[in-house]
Structures are given as structure tokens and as C-alpha cells.
Design an enzyme around this catalytic site. Structure first.
Site, short mmCIF file in Angstrom:
data_model
loop_
_atom_site.label_atom_id
_atom_site.label_comp_id
_atom_site.label_asym_id
_atom_site.label_seq_id
_atom_site.Cartn_x
_atom_site.Cartn_y
_atom_site.Cartn_z
N GLU A 10 -2.09 11.81 -5.47
CA GLU A 10 -1.94 12.58 -4.24
C GLU A 10 -0.89 12.81 -4.10
O GLU A 10 0.32 11.97 -3.67
CB GLU A 10 -2.78 11.81 -3.32
CG GLU A 10 -4.22 11.48 -3.50
CD GLU A 10 -5.10 11.32 -2.32
OE1 GLU A 10 -4.70 10.61 -1.48
OE2 GLU A 10 -6.42 11.87 -2.42
N ASP A 47 -0.24 8.45 -3.21
CA ASP A 47 -1.33 7.66 -2.71
C ASP A 47 -2.52 7.60 -3.68
O ASP A 47 -3.26 8.39 -3.74
CB ASP A 47 -1.82 8.19 -1.42
CG ASP A 47 -2.82 7.00 -0.90
OD1 ASP A 47 -2.39 5.79 -0.87
OD2 ASP A 47 -3.76 7.47 -0.48
N LYS A 58 -8.12 3.11 -2.94
CA LYS A 58 -6.78 3.33 -2.65
C LYS A 58 -5.92 2.15 -2.40
O LYS A 58 -4.49 2.31 -2.58
CB LYS A 58 -6.83 4.11 -1.31
CG LYS A 58 -7.77 5.28 -1.33
CD LYS A 58 -7.04 6.58 -1.35
CE LYS A 58 -7.79 7.64 -0.76
NZ LYS A 58 -7.05 8.94 -1.17
N ASP A 98 -2.58 6.43 6.51
CA ASP A 98 -2.73 7.62 5.88
C ASP A 98 -3.22 8.52 6.61
O ASP A 98 -4.40 8.34 7.07
CB ASP A 98 -3.22 7.37 4.36
CG ASP A 98 -2.61 8.34 3.36
OD1 ASP A 98 -1.84 8.99 3.88
OD2 ASP A 98 -3.12 8.61 2.54
N GLU A 104 1.89 13.35 -1.35
CA GLU A 104 2.12 13.22 -0.09
C GLU A 104 3.37 13.16 0.52
O GLU A 104 4.38 12.81 -0.33
CB GLU A 104 1.34 12.02 0.49
CG GLU A 104 -0.16 11.97 0.23
CD GLU A 104 -0.91 10.94 1.06
OE1 GLU A 104 -0.49 10.62 1.95
OE2 GLU A 104 -2.18 10.47 0.57
N HIS A 124 -6.63 20.70 1.24
CA HIS A 124 -7.09 19.43 0.48
C HIS A 124 -8.19 18.76 0.85
O HIS A 124 -9.17 18.72 0.29
CB HIS A 124 -6.04 18.57 0.50
CG HIS A 124 -6.63 16.89 -0.30
ND1 HIS A 124 -6.52 17.03 -1.57
CD2 HIS A 124 -6.76 16.04 0.42
CE1 HIS A 124 -7.05 15.57 -1.71
NE2 HIS A 124 -7.21 14.99 -0.51
#
Lengths: 431, 431
Positions: free
Chosen positions: A205, A239, A259, A133, A207, A140
Site C-alpha cells: 500500500e 502498509d 496488516k 492508519d 502511503e 482507493h
């Protein structure tokens, strides 16, 4: 690198699969690859066309597809790793499928290979061996940095190094699989000791997922000029993050339990071929920012290395669903919020010799646009959990509650070309 | 959990494979699993016995092994993932192999399945899907912390959270594969901008590898009391590190290119069964340290959860090899330098729901003993590269140079039991 358009990008092309014509996501100009099953257990390859999936295993059994026979054999396997290992294989197959799906002459043979999308289960497109990642969303990174390090939001390496970390591949699931709220250690601001329990600051999140196609051998870097040819395509990635676990655990080696409990990816690999009309110049860096080091700098990549893709994130709470309310849009923004191009991520990842493999997943990191309404996570929308947001039905949120469903979509749209959609990345939180 | 010893731990047991009797690593009481090939390309399962490997595929074809037939079938595959997926499978097979190798009656049938170890290639024992590196060496963490954060060497979370991060699995190689010096960005102390080039501060890290056997489902944590049953066995791990890349890139998300260019693991999975006689109490925490949170605390684990294993690291420079000098011991220390038990690492990793899978590799982190001569890395031995160490032939080192070979060994030794060795983890640096 010039971006070559071909007959598959013709906006006037139509398919004999009528639902594909004008379809917001899956016109015949898209033909994204995925893996489906009818039983939820044993998947194999397919492409999306309108409201159907085209069963590539059945197609391989049905039709003499000439020079794409071997490629189709790989595409019919249980994951797409084999297909994207073949240099140019997916491109060639996509062109052949385009011909089959636009030319009425093939209809009688191909139509029996269509399965209504509503009747299939979608699976992960790849056996994902390694997941990395990145952290390319500079807005951000700045917003989060302010929360974790008010005096030092953007670290000095950020504008030189495409910051990234290794994620957990085993817990990546396809869109639709519920997400169990994780438990872990948290340290309250006024506490002497950490406590253990379910995360109270669960977040999404927004992404994009970049899939590696061709890999490289250990010890053999990928030059920036060749990096984009190693990208198979893109999907949408959520995520999920437990912010309270993250704040306590992340120093000095980065996020771990915060995570690794679950990541959600959309099922369709939208190829770089399908997205060719939407390649745009990487936005110029702000005045005063350093130029990328030479191993990350390529004129063609700067000219064509970004994608004009729009992303959106919606929430649907349990109450909203009970009342029949439509999902509420939380934010939207462009994929060009990436401070680094996709090719720069690939080149950086491999520059020390690390070997990438087909089906590796590279996350862009949360993409926040830098404008109001472009926040890619709840922690940004709620200013670190201090300012709850209010939903249309009066509910408020600082972080996600059990029963909340988060729905992400993305698409590319431009005059003179068919709209290319990525489908959905969605999952509901369960306690 | 009581640690049960059985006939396979009898120190008086001998094998008809004569080189096994008194063998420093591979007596019949060990029987570690691995994957070997004769051609360097197509591996399958074996166990080490003295100076030989026992070819498990050939054994499966040769012998009616009764109730272990199915287990042997899995052990004969190209990786050990299948074998360790079977609950109790490896334990049962090890017992059966012990009988075959100690009882002269089986010699005629089994002996043709032996291959001299000198004639085989060893491969990675598992298809490693996810690799997690922990940071359990508190003396190492303190020493490194002093270099990176002089004012704040050990962060407040260290004694509560088993700190770890996700590593790169694709670049893990078996002992013997040369390590190419990585290039990357570094920031000189007096520079305005980073520069790019080969790492000048290449280091080894003396770690142990813990292999996951049985996994868990996503969302279903592993209770601490069951965690040790999820461990297949251990090997030796060298987590090569480019310290100059690490210093510049690691904030805020942890090490990336500094670690992902290569990791080396020894080929033999020494099972928890073979190590049963060497299970010892976890050393008491220093006065004033907090007790582990309940999800990490189990009385049996505290009583038997550590391993009395000794580790050693040697260097052999190109000049030393040319002169015929023996490798020089750099340091040695016990695996009990771990601040957390192996079971605590497993329980913590899964507590938020993250699913572990057979063949996942958990690194202990660099194990430094806390005593002079117990440093697990060159950066510690050379005090951050400031005090070169001098080798017996007069050469000096702060970090590794091209041509240097690093050799790690480990073993368990105790009165009343056969010595159990882990073999070697070695690799040479190439430019």
C-alpha cells in the site's frame, strides 16, 4: 498561518559537501533527520546531506554550537523522540546545520563528522509508541469498497469522518528489512470452512507517514488551527496487506493480522520546514460533498494544508534482478489525493481527548490518484486479482510473489526551489 | 503442560505481615507485582502484601537476596517490562519473596521495606507499547451485534477467528484517574448530517487485561502449546466506550475515537503462578460449533487454559456518594465467558509473524456471562439505551452520567486454597 520561507529555502544556496549540490533527494535545503549506526545495532541521530550522513553525536562532541547545544544533545540520542519534543528544536537545529554546511568557514571542523551513506545502517527514526492508519485516499477507498462491498463502496461516514484505525507499532521496520509472507485464515468463496496457510494475496500500500512532533495531554484536544504545528515531518510508508486474510477477518472490528505482520517506513524524516515551499491549497471537494464540520475546518489549513509531493512505486522481481533489469514503475500519484489534510487528521485524532506523543506515526492510507496509472496497490491494479498485470519481461502479477521487491520513492519539485526528496522505502518479500 | 502447584500455593501458609492473613485480595499466596510511588511521579516496582506494598527497590538495597539479586534489580525499575523479559524471573522472585514474607527470621530486615498501601500512589505496571483488544465474550458480541446489525448479530468468522483489533496504548491509565467525557461526531437516527458534541452514550466495558511477558521475534509465530508461557499475568480492564461515536465511525475499519479517549486498568499484575490453582478446562463449545483450527488447538490448553476468576462491576453515582450509600452492584460473571483461551489469543496474534513484546496488553473484550445479571456493559443492561435501569436510590441510568464512578473487582476463590484478589479498577466520569 502564513508559510514563511527563510534562508534555508534559497535555491541558490550550495554546500561545501559537493554531492549535495543538485542532489535529487538531499540538497542542503532538505537536511532530513534520521538515526544511523555503523554496526547495525546502536543508532543515534544524523541528517542526510548529499551522499553523506552528518553524525550529530560526533558534531555535538566536536563543535561549540552555541545556543543549539542542548537541542543537538537530544538529536544525538538513539531516537528522535527527544529532539521533536522540544518546541521549535528541530527547526532551529536545521537552520544551524544549514549554516554549518553552507559556510566554508566551518568545513574543517564539520567535515570529519560526515560518514558516507553507503557505509551506514539506517534505523527507525523514532520509538513509535502508537501507529494510526487513516484512510484518506478517497479513490482507493472507493476502489477497495467496490471489491469488498460492491453495492456500497463508500460508506456514508466517509466524507464527514477522517476514517482511521489503530495499527500495530511493534512490527514497523525501516526500509530494507525483508518482509516474511504471513500465514493466516482465509475463506475461499466456495468453501464451507476457512483454511490456514500462507497468504496468496499479498499486497503493498503506497502511503505517506506523518510523524507527530509535539504531543498533547490526555483530555486536551488539539484545535485545527494549531494542528499543523504538531507535525514533525513526513516519510514514505508501505502498509503491507494480506488481502485474503483481510477479507475474512475484518468484520466487525477492522483489519488485524492482515496488516500487523510488517509495515515498512523510509528512514528520513523530511521536516515540514524543508517542505514549506511545497505547501499548497487542499483541493476543493467535489460539488455536492459536505463541508468539513467546524472542528476540522480552518481557512489557513484549507489554503496551505496540502503538500505538493509526488509518490512513485516500483517493482523488482527476482528474475528482473537476475537479468539486471531496472525496477518497473507500477504507478505514481500526488499526495494531494488525500481527502483530508494532515492537520485535519491530527485534530480529529485528538478531538475526543486522545493524547498524541512525539514519534507517533499517522499513515495517510493508500493514496490512489483517481487517474489511470495512479493506483496505490496491486489489488487495484489487478482489479481485485482478476486481471493480472504484465511486467516488461513478460512476467505477470496479480499479487506479490516471493522475491518481489517493492520500492517507493517520493519527492517535491517546483520551479524556483531545490528539489526535496524523501529517499526510498523498499523491502523484498520472503517466503 | 501440567499445572504444578508448589509451596507458594499452600493455603495454610501465613505471613508475619498480619494484615495479609485472610486478606481478601493480597494474602501471601498472591504477591502481585505493581509499580508505586510516594510522590505520584517516580514509580518503581513493588508487590502487594496485605495492607502494604513491599518496596522492591529498598529491598534490593537492604538485603542480600542471593540468586534473585539480578531479578530484583529489574523488578526495582520504573516499569515491570524488564522483570518479565527475564525467562522465569518473576516466578523465581515471587517464590523468594514468599519465603521472606512467611519466615519470621527475615522480618527484621524486610519489615522496613513495607509501606502502607493507603500512603502510596499506584502507577501503570508496564510501559505498554501495543494494546490489542479482543472480542472473546460471545454473549457480549451477540448482544452488541443485535443492536448494530439486528439481522446479523454474530458474523460468520466469529467462531473461527479470535476477533481483535489494535487499541490505543497512550491513553491507558491506571485505576483512579478520572475519565473525561469525549466529544465527537454522532449521527442521530433521523438526521441528514452528523453533529458534534459530548458523547451521550458513554459506557464501561468489563474486561480482563492479559499482560504479555516473554515476547517473540518478528516473523516467528508462537505455537499454541507454548503460548501460555508468554503470559505474565492478568489485571482488570475497563475499556470505556462512547457508543454514539462508535455507531457512526466504526465502519469499515473498526472503533477509533469511540474507544481511544481512555482505558482504565487495575494496578496489580496477578501472575499466572498465583492463579495456578484456579486454572480450569475451557468450557466445551456449544453443540454444532466448529472446532478451533489446528494452530489454535492444544489438548493441554483445552484442559487447563481457562481461569476460574469472578468479575464484578459496581456503580457509585455522585448522589450515592453524597448520601453515603455503598456502591451498587450492576453485574457479575465468570472469566470463563471467554470463547477463546488466553493462549489462543496469544497464538492467533502471533501466527502471521506479528511480534509481541513484554508489557503488551491484550484485552479479553467485554465478558458477559449469558445469564441475567451478567451483562458486561450498560448498553446491554439498558437494552441499547431503551430500558433505563433503576438504582436503589431511585436514580435511573441508560448510560453513564458525569460524576458516576465505575468500580470493577475480580477474584479467584476455591475450597482448599487462599482467595486471590485482583484489587480494583475504578474511575469517575468528569464532564
Amino acid at each position: 498561518m502564513t508559510i514563511e520561507l527563510d534562508f534555508t529555502h534559497d535555491p541558490k544556496a550550495t554546500s561545501w559537501v559537493e554531492s549535495a549540490n543538485g542532489h535529487p533527494d538531499f540538497p542542503v535545503q532538505n537536511l532530513p533527520f534520521g538515526c544511523f549506526s555503523k554496526d547495525g545495532k546502536n543508532p543515534w541521530g544524523c541528517v542526510a546531506i548529499g551522499d553523506f550522513v552528518l553524525d550529530l553525536r560526533k558534531l555535538a562532541d566536536t563543535l561549540d554550537v552555541g545556543d543549539t547545544r542542548k537541542i543537538l544533545h537530544y538529536a544525538a540520542q538513539s531516537t528522535l523522540n527527544g529532539l521533536f519534543r522540544i518546541p521549535g528544536g528541530a527547526s532551529k537545529l536545521r537552520q544551524r546545520l544549514f549554516e554549518l554546511l553552507t559556510d566554508e568557514a566551518h568545513r574543517a571542523l564539520v567535515e570529519p563528522c560526515l560518514v558516507p551513506m553507503a557505509e551506514v545502517h539506517m534505523h527507525l527514526p523514532f520509538d513509535i509508541h502508537d501507529y494510526t492508519d487513516f484512510y484518506t485516499g478517497i479513490h482507493h477507498a472507493t476502489n477497495i469498497g467496490k471489491l469488498f462491498r460492491p453495492d456500497n463502496p463508500l460508506l456514508p461516514n466517509y466524507k464527514y469522518v477522517p476514517i482511521g484505525y489503530h495499527g500495530r507499532s511493534s512490527s514497523i521496520r525501516v526500509s530494507g528489512v525483508p518482509v516474511k509472507r504471513p500465514s493466516g485464515q482465509t475463506m475461499a468463496p466456495d468453501a464451507d470452512e476457512p483454511s490456514f496457510g500462507p497468504s496468496k494475496r499479498l499486497d503493498y500500500e503506497l502511503e505517506m507517514a506523518i510523524w507527530v512532533g509535539q504531543g498533547n495531554e490526555l483530555g486536551e484536544p488539539i484545535p485545527i488551527g494549531e494542528a499543523s504545528s504538531h507535525i514533525a515531518g513526513i516519510s514514505i510508508l508501505n502498509d503491507w496487506s494480506a488481502r485474503d486474510l483481510q477479507a475474512w477477518e475484518y468484520q466487525p472490528l477492522g483489519p488485524f493480522l492482515a496488516k500487523n505482520f510488517h509495515s515498512t517506513v523510509s528512514p528520513w524524516v523530511v521536516t515540514m520546514d524543508a517542505l514549506a515551499p511545497f505547501r499548497v491549497a487542499q483541493p476543493p471537494r467535489p460539488e455536492g460533498d459536505p463541508a468539513p464540520l467546524p472542528y476540522l475546518l480552518d481557512a489557513d489549513d484549507q489554503a496551505h494544508g496540502a503538500l505538493d509531493v509526488q509518490m512513485e512505486v516500483y517493482i523488482s522481481t527476482a528474475k528482473m534482478r537476475e537479468a539486471g533489469d531496472a525496477p518497473h514503475k507500477l504507478s505514481s500519484g500526488p499526495m494531494t489525493a488525500m481527502y483530508w489534510t494532515m492537520a485535519q487528521l491530527v485534530a480529529h485524532h485528538a478531538v475526543g481527548g486522545c493524547n498524541l506523543q512525539p514519534g507517533d506515526l499517522l499513515g495517510t492510507g493508500t493514496l490512489t490518484s483517481g487517474e489511470e496509472g495512479g493506483e496505490g496497490s496491486l489489488i487495484e491494479l489487478s482489479k481485485g486479482g482478476k486481471q493480472p498485470i504484465t511486467l516488461p519481461n513478460g512476467e505477470t502479477r496479480t499479487f506479490l510473489e516471493d522475491g518481489d521487491e517493492v520500492i517507493m520513492t517520493a519527492f517535491a519539485e517546483k520551479d524556483g526551489f531545490a528539489r526535496i526528496g524523501l529517499g526510498e522505502c523498499r523491502a523484498v518479500i520472503v517466503g
